[in-house]
Design an enzyme around this catalytic site. Structure first.
Site, PDB file in Angstrom:
ATOM      1  CB  CYS B 143      -0.986  -0.020   1.155  1.00 20.12           C
ATOM      2  SG  CYS B 143      -0.323  -0.659   2.698  1.00 20.12           S
ATOM      3  CE1 TYR B 144       0.350   4.988   3.040  1.00 17.69           C
ATOM      4  CE2 TYR B 144       0.200   2.918   4.254  1.00 17.69           C
ATOM      5  CZ  TYR B 144      -0.293   4.189   3.962  1.00 17.69           C
ATOM      6  OH  TYR B 144      -1.410   4.639   4.594  1.00 17.69           O
TER       7      TYR B 144
END
Ligand code: SF4
Ligand code: SF4
Lengths: 148, 401
Positions: B143-144
């Site tokens: 997600c990051y």
């Protein structure tokens, strides 16, 4: 009636050519001024530096300083070199605890810190004590070329 | 706190502020009013007393959210101008501590170190609108994905920047001396050997918590002056301790209450928030803070009228006692004595110097007064009281005015 005397703290820089000449003795004899040695540093055969407090009648002091300059001594008037940045100063008073000459002192009514450069002997203590880096000055180690 | 009788509520005072009828004075002015007219009349006359303090408060820092990037990063290490902020919270949140020193600083390797730049300086730079070099590192997740980020940022680029100080405005504080045989460099300044000098760091009769010694009016939700902007008391400060030695006037005679405070850096002024370098000790932050004290009854008028000569501080040896955790006082001195420039201690006259700015504290109390008089600032009603101690009038004979 005694004539009024003034005092000036000066940094004298002697280069190698003149560092062993007795110019201070001459200045004292010629102009009848008094001096106190506040700090001295000698780099043998290269350069000598002295921080002196000169005392005497104003005119004679000036003559003595011109004489020293004539003898190729570099003279820095310390009061002209020390500065307090009033934008940085918050009048906390930390410097007043280390300043031994009273150059930095609290005005007990306004509780603001007053600065009298004439009383400064350039010991550098206030610069160390000031949390705001508000004090800047010449010191015996000053780099004359960059400070100019 | 059943003993506390509220004769004039904060709500009532706020109404008066709103109507432009409130009487607001600074703590310096209140001392004179109470001396002349007594607490009873002063209570009738005055609605709010404004206080102020300006000094080094190490337990300070900022929660910063630097906003999401494209692609996104879960920053686990963060730096502003080479000063590390704690990144162990959510993806783009971090906490920048006031005393964090710039990477590669020589610290005290050459003693005493100068500590030229640290977290407090970053906070000042940001508030002053100067841009700082921002660096972040993440380990990369689904997600990051971004692992590295570097850019110049200024305060306006940051999504949020809140000053969050866990412990400010110490109610009473040690006066520092040095009984050892060498000069020492402490967070209370340079101390000469053999009781050569003493340093103190408080604003006496202007101090916020000394004006409300039992915390009857200051609690969570109290609105304050913080760094030139409105802020708030967000909790009792760390080390808050109401159960200390008190004088006959009820006022604490050693470190006692503290405040945790919060405010928006985007509204603050660099005049009242300054990075500090304390030689031999480290970096810190000078904080300007003021609290309005509502005069809810006669006792509050009495407390806010207590003068510098009736405020006492303990002198502590920072040469041997303090570093070794030895709890001993060398003597007690009044603020008036400290302010005079020298004190009598152990049969000697010892020069004193302040580390907190009384003139700035006075300015803060006057600014806060103006804000209230101009109806730009109302009082907060405390929602959670600070821990306090039972108030037993018989123990404080001076309160029988
Ligand atoms: S220590 Fe620095 S900031 Fe404090 S009063 Fe002296 S010059 Fe000003
Ligand atoms: S350098 Fe600073 S501490 Fe030393 S005499 Fe001058 S003003 Fe005072």
């Amino acid at each position: 009636m005694p004539t009024e005397t003034v005092s000036r703290n000066v940094l004298l820089i002697f280069n190698r050519e003149i560092m062993y000449n007795p110019v201070i003795y001459q200045a004292v004899m010629k102009f009848g001024i008094l001096f106190n040695i506040l700090e001295a540093r000698i780099w043998p055969r290269q350069e000598g530096r002295l921080v002196l407090q000169l005392e005497g009648e104003e005119k004679r002091l000036e003559q003595a300083i011109s004489y020293l300059e004539q003898e190729k001594v570099r003279v820095e008037i310390l009061a002209e070199r020390i500065k307090r940045d009033l934008e940085r100063c918050v009048h906390c008073g930390a410097c007043t605890g280390v300043c031994k000459t009273g150059a930095l002192d609290l005005d007990r009514r306004s509780m603001e810190v007053m600065f009298d450069p004439e009383k400064c002997v350039l010991c550098g203590q206030c610069r160390m004590a000031c949390p705001m880096a508000a004090m800047s000055m010449a010191s015996i180690d000053m780099d004359v070329l960059t400070a100019r | 706190m059943s003993e506390v009788r509220v004769k004039k509520s904060i709500e009532e005072i706020n109404r008066r502020i709103n109507q432009g009828k409130a009487v607001v004075v600074t703590a310096d002015e209140m001392v004179d009013i109470v001396a002349e007219e007594g607490p009873k009349n002063a209570f009738k006359k005055v609605d709010v007393v404004t206080t102020g303090t300006f000094g080094t408060m190490c337990s300070s820092g900022a929660f910063i959210n630097f906003g999401h990037t494209k692609p996104k990063i879960r920053a686990s290490k963060v730096w502003f101008n080479e000063v590390e902020a704690y990144g162990g919270i959510a993806a783009v949140d971090c906490f920048l501590g006031a005393t964090q020193v710039k990477e590669e600083d020589p610290l005290n390797k050459v003693h005493p170190g100068r500590f030229e730049y640290g977290g407090g300086h970053v906070i000042e730079d940001l508030i002053a609108g100067r841009s700082v070099r921002f660096k972040a590192r993440g380990y990369g997740t689904d997600c990051y994905p971004l692992r590295e980020l570097e850019k110049e940022v200024c305060l306006q680029d940051l999504r949020n920047a809140y000053l969050y100080n866990p412990r400010n405005a110490y109610q009473n504080y040690n006066t520092a001396a040095n009984l050892s045989e060498r000069t020492i460099y402490t967070y209370l300044g340079i101390l000469r050997p053999n009781l050569g000098n003493v340093n103190y760091s408080t604003s006496g009769q202007l101090s916020p918590l000394l004006n409300d010694p039992f915390y009857w009016t200051i609690g969570v939700g109290t609105r304050i002056f913080l760094g030139g902007a409105p802020g708030v008391v967000s909790w009792a400060g760390t080390q808050h301790d109401p159960d200390v030695k008190r004088g006959e006037n009820g006022v604490v005679r050693e470190g006692a209450g503290t405040l945790a405070v919060t405010g928006d850096m985007k509204e603050m002024s660099p005049e009242f928030i300054r990075g500090a370098s304390i030689v031999g000790y480290g970096c810190s932050l000078m904080v300007g803070l003021g609290v309005p004290v509502p005069i809810i009854n006669e006792d509050m008028a009495y407390f806010t009228g207590v003068a510098n000569r009736d405020l006492f501080y303990q002198v502590i040896d920072y040469g041997l006692d303090y570093p070794n955790g030895i709890n001993r006082s060398l003597g007690e001195v009044s603020y008036e004595q400290l302010m005079s420039g020298s004190i009598e201690l152990q049969g000697r006259t010892v020069p004193t110097a302040p580390l907190a700015s009384y003139s700035m504290a006075g300015r803060i109390s006057r600014i806060l007064k103006t804000w209230i008089l101009e109806n730009r600032f109302s009082l907060g009603v405390p929602q959670v009281p600070l821990p306090t101690t039972a108030f037993d009038r018989d123990r404080y004979p001076k309160l029988n005015y």
